[in-house]
Design an enzyme around this catalytic site. Structure first.
Site, PDB file in Angstrom:
ATOM      1  N   ASP A  80      10.915  44.041 -41.795  1.00  0.00           N
ATOM      2  CA  ASP A  80      12.035  43.827 -41.617  1.00  0.00           C
ATOM      3  C   ASP A  80      12.418  43.679 -40.367  1.00  0.00           C
ATOM      4  O   ASP A  80      13.569  42.940 -39.988  1.00  0.00           O
ATOM      5  CB  ASP A  80      12.972  45.268 -42.006  1.00  0.00           C
ATOM      6  CG  ASP A  80      12.950  45.127 -43.680  1.00  0.00           C
ATOM      7  OD1 ASP A  80      12.442  44.266 -44.167  1.00  0.00           O
ATOM      8  OD2 ASP A  80      13.664  45.872 -44.122  1.00  0.00           O
ATOM      9  N   CYS A 121       6.131  50.857 -44.470  1.00  0.00           N
ATOM     10  CA  CYS A 121       7.225  50.065 -44.342  1.00  0.00           C
ATOM     11  C   CYS A 121       8.303  50.145 -45.487  1.00  0.00           C
ATOM     12  O   CYS A 121       8.026  50.153 -46.658  1.00  0.00           O
ATOM     13  CB  CYS A 121       7.026  48.630 -44.082  1.00  0.00           C
ATOM     14  SG  CYS A 121       6.064  48.612 -42.397  1.00  0.00           S
ATOM     15  N   ASP A 122       9.517  49.249 -45.311  1.00  0.00           N
ATOM     16  CA  ASP A 122      10.554  49.449 -45.988  1.00  0.00           C
ATOM     17  C   ASP A 122      10.843  49.608 -47.710  1.00  0.00           C
ATOM     18  O   ASP A 122      10.882  49.993 -48.494  1.00  0.00           O
ATOM     19  CB  ASP A 122      11.959  48.802 -45.686  1.00  0.00           C
ATOM     20  CG  ASP A 122      12.043  49.112 -43.988  1.00  0.00           C
ATOM     21  OD1 ASP A 122      11.103  49.704 -43.386  1.00  0.00           O
ATOM     22  OD2 ASP A 122      13.049  48.834 -43.532  1.00  0.00           O
ATOM     23  N   LYS A 123      10.258  48.250 -47.840  1.00  0.00           N
ATOM     24  CA  LYS A 123      10.310  47.837 -49.277  1.00  0.00           C
ATOM     25  C   LYS A 123       9.103  48.091 -50.282  1.00  0.00           C
ATOM     26  O   LYS A 123       9.221  48.142 -51.218  1.00  0.00           O
ATOM     27  CB  LYS A 123      10.827  46.481 -49.569  1.00  0.00           C
ATOM     28  CG  LYS A 123      12.089  45.926 -48.811  1.00  0.00           C
ATOM     29  CD  LYS A 123      13.112  46.775 -49.071  1.00  0.00           C
ATOM     30  CE  LYS A 123      14.177  46.996 -47.870  1.00  0.00           C
ATOM     31  NZ  LYS A 123      13.415  47.068 -46.387  1.00  0.00           N
ATOM     32  N   CYS A 193       7.874  52.293 -37.666  1.00  0.00           N
ATOM     33  CA  CYS A 193       8.495  52.490 -36.298  1.00  0.00           C
ATOM     34  C   CYS A 193       9.234  53.959 -36.259  1.00  0.00           C
ATOM     35  O   CYS A 193       9.674  54.503 -37.278  1.00  0.00           O
ATOM     36  CB  CYS A 193       9.837  51.258 -36.265  1.00  0.00           C
ATOM     37  SG  CYS A 193       9.350  49.900 -36.131  1.00  0.00           S
ATOM     38  N   GLU A 446      19.715  43.415 -44.442  1.00  0.00           N
ATOM     39  CA  GLU A 446      20.278  44.419 -43.322  1.00  0.00           C
ATOM     40  C   GLU A 446      20.877  43.488 -42.090  1.00  0.00           C
ATOM     41  O   GLU A 446      20.514  42.356 -41.689  1.00  0.00           O
ATOM     42  CB  GLU A 446      18.907  45.055 -42.741  1.00  0.00           C
ATOM     43  CG  GLU A 446      18.468  45.884 -43.980  1.00  0.00           C
ATOM     44  CD  GLU A 446      17.060  46.587 -43.517  1.00  0.00           C
ATOM     45  OE1 GLU A 446      16.971  47.668 -44.330  1.00  0.00           O
ATOM     46  OE2 GLU A 446      16.538  46.313 -42.314  1.00  0.00           O
ATOM     47  N   SER A 472      19.950  48.414 -41.598  1.00  0.00           N
ATOM     48  CA  SER A 472      18.609  48.969 -41.147  1.00  0.00           C
ATOM     49  C   SER A 472      18.842  50.385 -41.094  1.00  0.00           C
ATOM     50  O   SER A 472      19.845  51.319 -40.788  1.00  0.00           O
ATOM     51  CB  SER A 472      17.960  48.440 -40.018  1.00  0.00           C
ATOM     52  OG  SER A 472      17.009  49.157 -39.512  1.00  0.00           O
TER      53      SER A 472
END
Length: 558
Positions: A80, A121-123, A193, A446, A472
């Site tokens: 992202d 990570c996000d998804k 992150c 985002e 985010s």
């Protein structure tokens, strides 16, 4: 007992399949054992994924030690941060469905008996959890671990520091050299992150749900513990197979409530308001935005990590990680829920509360002395968001918790960023960015580029932002997202005009458009749905199938 892999490798009729397996180097002994699929989102594009090949090899070793045969395959993983602020962000949320579909298809096609799901990570993490629910094969998820925080001039920094540094540079507070120094220091190596952003929030929830091993959320990506967790995850997947312990045995309504409480106590990313309901939908468990709202009012905020504060995931790890958070929340949790790393989630709790301090503050507060009596995420509703919207309340300054002002309306993120750069936006305004929802975006982009400009510049604490898009996990400030129904579906967002007053009240969970209903009806008669931004390809299919953010943005027909 009969195994799914038997249909691939047993009997005279399966000689052709065994021939193909022999081409892989498998022998009779390998084929006599259960086949464990290792789904891996390794790539050399994303820092959170660049080390997952090493973890996959260690997980495979664990599978072999436990008496099964590992078979590794890959799926995609989008960063992202790299996709932020341009057309690439349209692909981010839709990629969750591609990850889920690819894992489901690979496991179904090849008859795997159990799964180790390796992701960062996000998804990607929620996508793999969704696939685990669909398949309901014994499974363990192993997240890649957080990135260490960077350091510059004696202060801890991370990726969000750089996004906000861009605003400082644009406003003249910083010169080129200062921004370049931050850029080089903020992301020191592999991992997700380093703050309580979406990736690390989801890792924490995997542990709280009981589908990851204890300690798996917070051990740094490059730590020896991460390697130990990888091997242990391989062994745990085989143990779950032997016990016939499946994801739907673990991911009950009570497990989702536990995870949500941990999320609220940590002040996690608002993206979990999309992902937890989507995973619950696949698990056939009733859990949604109304549960977030109900639980937020009864779950205290206990830990203030970046972006809400200066602490990072490594400090949470030193304080005992998710197990210590669950120990603090113990009276509010159902500790009888099953877990893949023990008999129940009770085995995940730290043996005693943690009083660990870092940067001059306690990392995990107590129920008796919380940071706030309510959770870090708030669900608002009102005539602008009849089905609800969300805000990371833990990262909103006290002066902005009650706020009203005239709307400044934009039909896409790019127009809002251009207006900010042209210094058109005034203090006291409510920035409205619409047609950025799941279908209207498409992909519900985002808006970290926009929120970071606001938070890092002269408008910090002076404007609010309301959108049917999302933010985010690194965003902070009065940023209200997921407004539902979205503008493209004819939700009230599509009727807002410049100058309309919008009132926010986080403590009372209200968001109101101060326009008479008769005037809104008049505007509705004149409204026309805008043209689609994409006319072919995956995003067209996604826009046609995706449901409301209030329900987790799941695809219709799933």
């Amino acid at each position: 007992m009969s195994l799914p892999s038997d249909q691939v490798k047993k009997g005279a009729a399966r000689a052709p399949q065994r021939s193909l397996l022999r081409a892989l180097g498998l022998n009779d002994d390998d084929m006599s054992r259960p086949l464990v699929g290792i789904a891996n989102s390794y790539n050399t594009v994303v820092p959170g994924h660049m080390h997952l090949d090493r973890l996959a090899k260690l997980a495979a070793d664990g599978v072999r030690e436990a008496g099964a045969t590992p078979m590794e395959f890959n799926t995609i993983g989008i960063c992202d941060g790299l996709a932020m602020g341009h057309a690439g962000m349209h692909a981010s949320l839709p990629s969750r469905e591609l990850v889920a579909d690819s894992v489901e298809m690979m496991a179904l096609a090849h008859g795997f008996d159990a799964l180790v799901l390796i992701a960062s990570c996000d998804k990607i993490v929620p996508g793999m959890l969704m696939a685990a629910c669909r398949l309901n094969l014994p499974a363990v998820i192993l997240t890649g671990g957080p990135m260490a925080a960077g350091e510059l001039d004696g202060k801890l920094v991370d990726l969000i520091s750089v996004f906000e540094g861009v605003a400082k540079h644009q406003s003249g507070q910083w010169n080129d050299e200062q921004l370049a120094a931050l850029e080089c220091a903020a992301c020191p190596g592999p991992g997700s992150c380093s703050g309580m952003f979406t990736a690390n929030t989801m890792a924490c929830l995997c542990e709280a749900l009981g589908l990851a091993l204890p300690g798996g959320a917070t051990a740094l990506a490059q730590s020896p513990r991460r390697a130990e967790l990888a091997q242990a995850s391989g062994r745990a997947a085989v143990a779950a197979l032997k016990k016939n312990l499946r994801p739907l045995d673990i991911l009950t309504k009570e497990a989702f409530i536990n995870a949500c409480r941990v999320d609220l106590a940590l002040g996690g990313s608002t993206n979990t308001c999309l992902h937890l309901p989507a995973i619950a939908h696949e698990a056939r468990a009733e859990f949604g935005l109304a549960d977030f709202d109900r639980l937020s009012k009864k779950t205290p905020h206990l830990s203030k990590l970046s972006p809400a504060g200066d602490l990072r995931i490594e400090h949470l790890d030193a304080a005992g990680g998710v197990g210590a958070v669950m120990k603090a929340l113990e009276p509010l949790l159902d500790t009888t829920c099953k877990a893949v790393g023990g008999e129940s989630i009770a085995d995940y709790l730290a043996p005693q509360p943690s009083a660990y301090e870092a940067l001059g503050q306690r990392v995990i507060n107590t129920l008796e002395a919380p940071l706030s009596p309510q959770g870090g995420i708030a669900v608002l509703s009102g005539n602008l968001a009849p089905d609800g919207c969300v805000v990371k309340a833990a990262a909103v300054a006290p002066a902005m918790r009650v706020f009203s002002g005239p709307a400044r309306v934009f039909d896409c993120e790019e127009d809002a960023v251009a207006a900010y750069n042209a210094q058109v936006i005034e203090p006291g305004e409510v920035i409205v960015v619409r047609y950025e929802g799941p279908a209207g975006g498409p992909g519900m982009r985002e808006m970290l580029a926009l929120t970071a400009l606001i938070s890092g510049g002269p408008l910090d604490g002076k404007v609010a932002l309301v959108t049917d898009g999302r933010f985010s996990g690194g965003s902070r400030g009065a940023a209200i997202g997921h407004v539902s129904p979205e503008a493209a579906a004819g939700g009230p967002m599509c009727l807002v005009q410049n100058g309309d007053v919008i009132a926010l009240d986080l403590d009372n969970r209200k968001i109101e458009l101060k326009v008479e209903e008769a005037e809104l009806e008049r505007r509705r008669k004149d409204w026309r749905k805008p043209e689609a931004k994409f006319t072919r390809g995956a995003l067209v299919r996604y826009a046609a199938l995706v449901g409301s953010a209030a329900g987790g943005a799941v695809l219709k027909g799933n």
